[in-house]
Design a protein around this motif. Structure first.
Motif, short mmCIF file in Angstrom:
data_model
loop_
_atom_site.label_atom_id
_atom_site.label_comp_id
_atom_site.label_asym_id
_atom_site.label_seq_id
_atom_site.Cartn_x
_atom_site.Cartn_y
_atom_site.Cartn_z
N ALA A 261 0.83 -1.21 0.00
CA ALA A 261 0.00 0.00 0.00
C ALA A 261 0.86 1.25 0.00
N ALA A 262 1.96 1.23 0.75
CA ALA A 262 2.85 2.40 0.80
C ALA A 262 3.55 2.61 -0.54
N SER A 263 3.97 1.53 -1.19
CA SER A 263 4.66 1.67 -2.47
C SER A 263 3.72 2.16 -3.56
N LEU A 264 2.44 1.83 -3.47
CA LEU A 264 1.45 2.28 -4.45
C LEU A 264 0.83 3.62 -4.08
N ARG A 265 1.25 4.16 -2.93
CA ARG A 265 0.72 5.45 -2.44
C ARG A 265 -0.80 5.42 -2.31
N LEU A 266 -1.32 4.36 -1.74
CA LEU A 266 -2.76 4.25 -1.52
C LEU A 266 -3.18 5.22 -0.42
N PRO A 267 -4.48 5.52 -0.29
CA PRO A 267 -4.93 6.51 0.70
C PRO A 267 -4.52 6.16 2.12
N LEU A 268 -4.44 7.18 2.96
CA LEU A 268 -4.03 7.00 4.35
C LEU A 268 -4.95 6.03 5.08
N ALA A 269 -6.23 6.02 4.75
CA ALA A 269 -7.17 5.14 5.43
C ALA A 269 -6.78 3.67 5.27
N VAL A 270 -6.27 3.30 4.09
CA VAL A 270 -5.84 1.92 3.85
C VAL A 270 -4.65 1.60 4.74
N LEU A 271 -3.70 2.52 4.80
CA LEU A 271 -2.52 2.32 5.63
C LEU A 271 -2.91 2.17 7.10
N LEU A 272 -3.82 3.01 7.57
CA LEU A 272 -4.21 2.95 8.97
C LEU A 272 -4.93 1.65 9.30
N ALA A 273 -5.76 1.16 8.39
CA ALA A 273 -6.47 -0.10 8.63
C ALA A 273 -5.48 -1.26 8.76
N LEU A 274 -4.51 -1.32 7.85
CA LEU A 274 -3.51 -2.40 7.91
C LEU A 274 -2.61 -2.24 9.13
N LEU A 275 -2.32 -1.01 9.50
CA LEU A 275 -1.51 -0.76 10.68
C LEU A 275 -2.24 -1.24 11.93
N GLY A 276 -3.54 -1.01 11.98
CA GLY A 276 -4.33 -1.47 13.12
C GLY A 276 -4.31 -2.97 13.26
N ILE A 277 -4.42 -3.70 12.15
CA ILE A 277 -4.37 -5.17 12.18
C ILE A 277 -2.99 -5.63 12.67
N THR A 278 -1.94 -4.97 12.19
CA THR A 278 -0.58 -5.34 12.60
C THR A 278 -0.38 -5.16 14.10
N VAL A 279 -0.79 -4.01 14.61
CA VAL A 279 -0.63 -3.75 16.05
C VAL A 279 -1.44 -4.76 16.87
N ALA A 280 -2.64 -5.09 16.40
CA ALA A 280 -3.46 -6.06 17.12
C ALA A 280 -2.80 -7.43 17.19
N SER A 281 -2.06 -7.80 16.14
CA SER A 281 -1.40 -9.12 16.14
C SER A 281 -0.37 -9.25 17.25
N VAL A 282 0.15 -8.12 17.73
CA VAL A 282 1.14 -8.15 18.81
C VAL A 282 0.55 -8.80 20.07
N SER A 283 -0.75 -8.66 20.25
CA SER A 283 -1.40 -9.24 21.43
C SER A 283 -1.39 -10.76 21.42
N MET A 284 -1.17 -11.36 20.26
CA MET A 284 -1.05 -12.81 20.18
C MET A 284 0.41 -13.25 20.17
N ILE A 285 1.31 -12.33 19.91
CA ILE A 285 2.74 -12.68 19.84
C ILE A 285 3.40 -12.57 21.20
N MET A 286 3.29 -11.42 21.84
CA MET A 286 4.07 -11.17 23.05
C MET A 286 3.68 -12.04 24.25
N PRO A 287 2.39 -12.11 24.62
CA PRO A 287 2.08 -12.91 25.81
C PRO A 287 2.37 -14.39 25.65
N ASN A 288 2.09 -14.95 24.48
CA ASN A 288 2.33 -16.37 24.26
C ASN A 288 3.81 -16.69 24.16
#
Length: 416
Positions: A298-325
């Motif tokens: 998305a960043a390389s294609l310069r897609l809208p900020l909303a797309v970047l924020l949505a994917l960023l939110g999913i990435t940050v949420a995945s941390v909750s399954m990585i760190m505690p386990n």
């Protein structure tokens, strides 16, 4: 504990103590660009004040962990929290970026005691399956710091400078010191402590380093932390300088991602008892790899900020399954060595993880740089996870015979 239960307030205090990392960095994230302008330094030098704190947190945990195995949990904890509050005052009056970075290093060293002891206390009290749920609960509590801290920092910037934010950290440190003194009991009795001096204390860490699984999981935690800290260190510049958000606008974005992290932590708590921490870790890493590479595209294609924020939110949420386990799996075979292995985890998370983003940003901070760095660290973490899974169980170090206080079934009673 005689009644074999853990009060909910104790878990909340432990969660707040593990939030020393977010508290040390997130409150003044909205002010980071203003800090660099006020001190007349570049963005990379401004990030040095974060990097030095992360290094301090890493080294502080490596030292405080084995010390807590020898002297108990309470004394290192209270000393570290008190020192953290004092260093916050000193940071508020730093005359230049070099002094500030040095003070932040000491602040991180002190704060490391809170993080490492909180993890060790959990291992003192719970077995692996329950510990994974408790670490998820702590992450959920800790996630409120990134929600509140940037919002508070952004609003305080209306009435004060970045120096005033460090005075706010001082007040928070004093509150945490009082809570820890009143709410955290000693969980490592004298009979289970290391009593043979510095050499035996260091030997605990050597024993942990012989456990290939523990070391591997520490690497996974560090790389996962690198993914998160890349976002934390580059995010203010990407969002404010690259996409035109105000400090207050960035604080709302950061808070929204932290709320997603908290919600995903709750989901991990519900699923880990059924699927197990190993499978939940694999799921979290797979989500992180997919979302970060999609964000890079998305960043390389310069897609809208909303797309970047949505994917960023999913990435940050995945941390909750990585760190505690990852944390629960690394500490599985280490009871009286919980402080040592917790220190190793802290060194990896805040040392390896905390250095990745600032080092990459020396070549410039862009949306594509941030996304590609997060994708690379997530992919590396997944590869290490698969390598750890292939280590034969018999090659791991012999299990620590010290039993935890509470089994998996006791968590529901203690946390409700």
């Amino acid at each position: 504990m005689a009644d074999r239960t853990v009060p909910l307030r104790t878990l909340v205090i432990l969660g707040a103590l593990t939030a020393f990392g977010p508290l040390s960095m997130d409150l003044y994230l909205p002010a980071l660009p203003a800090l660099t302008r006020d001190l007349g330094v570049s963005a990379s030098l401004g990030q040095l004040t974060m990097t030095s704190c992360m290094v301090g947190l890493a080294v502080g945990q490596l030292v405080a962990g084995p010390v807590s195995d020898a002297f108990g949990r309470r004394r290192p904890l209270l000393a570290g929290v008190a020192c953290w509050a004092v260093m916050s005052v000193a940071c508020a009056f730093a005359p230049d970026v070099g002094t500030l970075a040095g003070l932040r290093l000491v602040q991180g060293l002190a704060g490391g005691a809170g993080v490492v002891v909180a993890r060790a206390v959990v291992r003192d009290l719970f077995d692996t399956a329950a510990a994974a749920r408790v670490f998820s609960l702590l992450l959920l509590v800790m996630a409120m710091a990134p929600v509140v801290a940037p919002l508070l920092g952004g609003q305080l910037m209306h009435v004060t400078s970045w120096r005033g934010l460090f005075l706010a950290l001082t007040l928070i440190g004093c509150a945490l010191l009082a809570a820890a003194a009143l709410g955290i009991s000693e969980t490592l009795p004298p009979a289970r402590r290391v009593h043979s001096g510095a050499r035996a204390t260091a030997g605990q860490l050597v024993t942990v380093l012989r456990d290939r699984r523990a070391v591997g999981y520490a690497a996974v935690l560090g790389l996962g932390g690198g993914m998160l800290f890349t976002y934390i260190s580059m995010g203010p510049f990407v969002m404010q300088n690259g996409h035109g958000l105000s400090p207050q606008g960035f604080s709302f974005v950061f808070a929204a991602n932290a709320l997603g992290l908290a919600a995903a932590s709750r989901l991990n708590m519900l699923l880990v008892g059924r699927l197990g921490p190993a499978r939940m870790l694999s799921i979290g890493l797979a989500i992180a790899v997919a979302s970060t590479w999609a964000m890079t595209l998305a960043a390389s294609l310069r897609l809208p900020l909303a797309v970047l924020l949505a994917l960023l939110g999913i990435t940050v949420a995945s941390v909750s399954m990585i760190m505690p386990n990852t944390t629960a799996l690394a500490m599985e075979k280490h009871g009286t060595r919980a402080g040592a292995v917790s220190g190793l985890l802290g060194l990896s998370q805040f040392g390896l993880g905390g250095l990745i983003g600032p080092l990459v940003s020396l070549g410039g901070v862009t949306t594509l740089t941030m996304a590609a760095t997060m994708a690379a660290t997530a992919s590396a973490a997944l590869l290490v996870r698969h390598a750890v899974a292939r280590v034969p169980a018999q090659e791991a170090v012999e299990a620590d015979p010290a039993p935890p206080v509470l089994p998996a079934g006791g968590l529901g009673r203690s946390a409700s």
